[in-house]
Design a protein around this motif. Structure first.
Motif, PDB file in Angstrom:
ATOM      1  N   MET A   1       0.852  -1.179   0.000  1.00  0.00           N
ATOM      2  CA  MET A   1       0.000   0.000   0.000  1.00  0.00           C
ATOM      3  C   MET A   1       0.889   1.230   0.000  1.00  0.00           C
ATOM      4  O   MET A   1       1.672   1.426   0.911  1.00  0.00           O
ATOM      5  CB  MET A   1      -0.918  -0.063   1.216  1.00  0.00           C
ATOM      6  N   LYS A   2       0.751   2.021  -1.040  1.00  0.00           N
ATOM      7  CA  LYS A   2       1.564   3.226  -1.181  1.00  0.00           C
ATOM      8  C   LYS A   2       1.131   4.318  -0.209  1.00  0.00           C
ATOM      9  O   LYS A   2       1.948   5.013   0.350  1.00  0.00           O
ATOM     10  CB  LYS A   2       1.466   3.748  -2.605  1.00  0.00           C
ATOM     11  N   ASN A   3      -0.159   4.462  -0.030  1.00  0.00           N
ATOM     12  CA  ASN A   3      -0.699   5.563   0.754  1.00  0.00           C
ATOM     13  C   ASN A   3      -1.099   5.065   2.145  1.00  0.00           C
ATOM     14  O   ASN A   3      -2.235   4.676   2.376  1.00  0.00           O
ATOM     15  CB  ASN A   3      -1.897   6.156   0.007  1.00  0.00           C
ATOM     16  N   LYS A   4      -0.150   5.082   3.075  1.00  0.00           N
ATOM     17  CA  LYS A   4      -0.403   4.566   4.420  1.00  0.00           C
ATOM     18  C   LYS A   4      -1.447   5.392   5.174  1.00  0.00           C
ATOM     19  O   LYS A   4      -2.225   4.857   5.949  1.00  0.00           O
ATOM     20  CB  LYS A   4       0.885   4.482   5.214  1.00  0.00           C
ATOM     21  N   LYS A   5      -1.465   6.695   4.919  1.00  0.00           N
ATOM     22  CA  LYS A   5      -2.456   7.555   5.584  1.00  0.00           C
ATOM     23  C   LYS A   5      -3.866   7.141   5.167  1.00  0.00           C
ATOM     24  O   LYS A   5      -4.753   6.998   6.011  1.00  0.00           O
ATOM     25  CB  LYS A   5      -2.201   9.019   5.242  1.00  0.00           C
TER      26      LYS A   5
ATOM     27  N   ARG B   1     -11.220   5.258  -0.611  1.00  0.00           N
ATOM     28  CA  ARG B   1     -11.689   6.656  -0.512  1.00  0.00           C
ATOM     29  C   ARG B   1     -13.213   6.729  -0.550  1.00  0.00           C
ATOM     30  O   ARG B   1     -13.824   7.456   0.240  1.00  0.00           O
ATOM     31  CB  ARG B   1     -11.107   7.486  -1.648  1.00  0.00           C
ATOM     32  N   GLU B   2     -13.813   5.993  -1.459  1.00  0.00           N
ATOM     33  CA  GLU B   2     -15.272   5.999  -1.577  1.00  0.00           C
ATOM     34  C   GLU B   2     -15.932   5.460  -0.312  1.00  0.00           C
ATOM     35  O   GLU B   2     -16.968   5.971   0.128  1.00  0.00           O
ATOM     36  CB  GLU B   2     -15.717   5.201  -2.799  1.00  0.00           C
TER      37      GLU B   2
ATOM     38  N   ASN C   1      -4.715   3.709   6.742  1.00  0.00           N
ATOM     39  CA  ASN C   1      -5.038   3.813   8.166  1.00  0.00           C
ATOM     40  C   ASN C   1      -6.417   4.427   8.387  1.00  0.00           C
ATOM     41  O   ASN C   1      -7.171   3.989   9.261  1.00  0.00           O
ATOM     42  CB  ASN C   1      -3.963   4.598   8.908  1.00  0.00           C
ATOM     43  N   GLU C   2      -6.746   5.446   7.609  1.00  0.00           N
ATOM     44  CA  GLU C   2      -8.073   6.065   7.707  1.00  0.00           C
ATOM     45  C   GLU C   2      -9.156   5.067   7.310  1.00  0.00           C
ATOM     46  O   GLU C   2     -10.220   5.000   7.933  1.00  0.00           O
ATOM     47  CB  GLU C   2      -8.146   7.316   6.829  1.00  0.00           C
ATOM     48  N   TYR C   3      -8.884   4.302   6.286  1.00  0.00           N
ATOM     49  CA  TYR C   3      -9.823   3.265   5.845  1.00  0.00           C
ATOM     50  C   TYR C   3     -10.051   2.241   6.967  1.00  0.00           C
ATOM     51  O   TYR C   3     -11.199   1.894   7.274  1.00  0.00           O
ATOM     52  CB  TYR C   3      -9.284   2.587   4.584  1.00  0.00           C
TER      53      TYR C   3
END
Length: 85
Positions: free
Chosen positions: A1-5, A74-75, A8-10
């Motif tokens: 996963m490139k986008n750790k932020k 994101r969705e 984590n939010e997910y």
């Protein structure tokens, strides 16, 4: 996963939904189901014993198949924030 932020939010949002006690409208549940399955790279067939439920789940997956893993995350987050928080 490139986008750790994002990841984590997910995960926080999934935990929020897993502990959510109020009823969730069926259309929202189906969208969450589809986004969750795509975000987790689960490409197996819906597993309900009820054909009608499988049909609704399959339809939700078909409508969401255009999303990448990150877009599905994101969705999922946006849907929860808009409809359930």
């Amino acid at each position: 996963m490139k986008n750790k932020k994002l990841y984590n939010e997910y995960l926080k949002t999934v935990d929020y939904i897993n502990s959510y006690n109020d009823p969730i409208p069926p259309d929202i549940l189906l969208k969450l189901y589809a986004y969750y399955r795509i975000a987790n790279k689960n490409h197996s067939s819906p597993g309900s014993k009820t054909p009608l439920i499988n049909a609704f789940k399959a339809n939700a997956l078909i409508q969401a198949k255009k999303y990448s893993v990150e877009d599905a995350m994101r969705e999922y987050i946006l849907l929860v924030e808009k409809e359930l928080k």
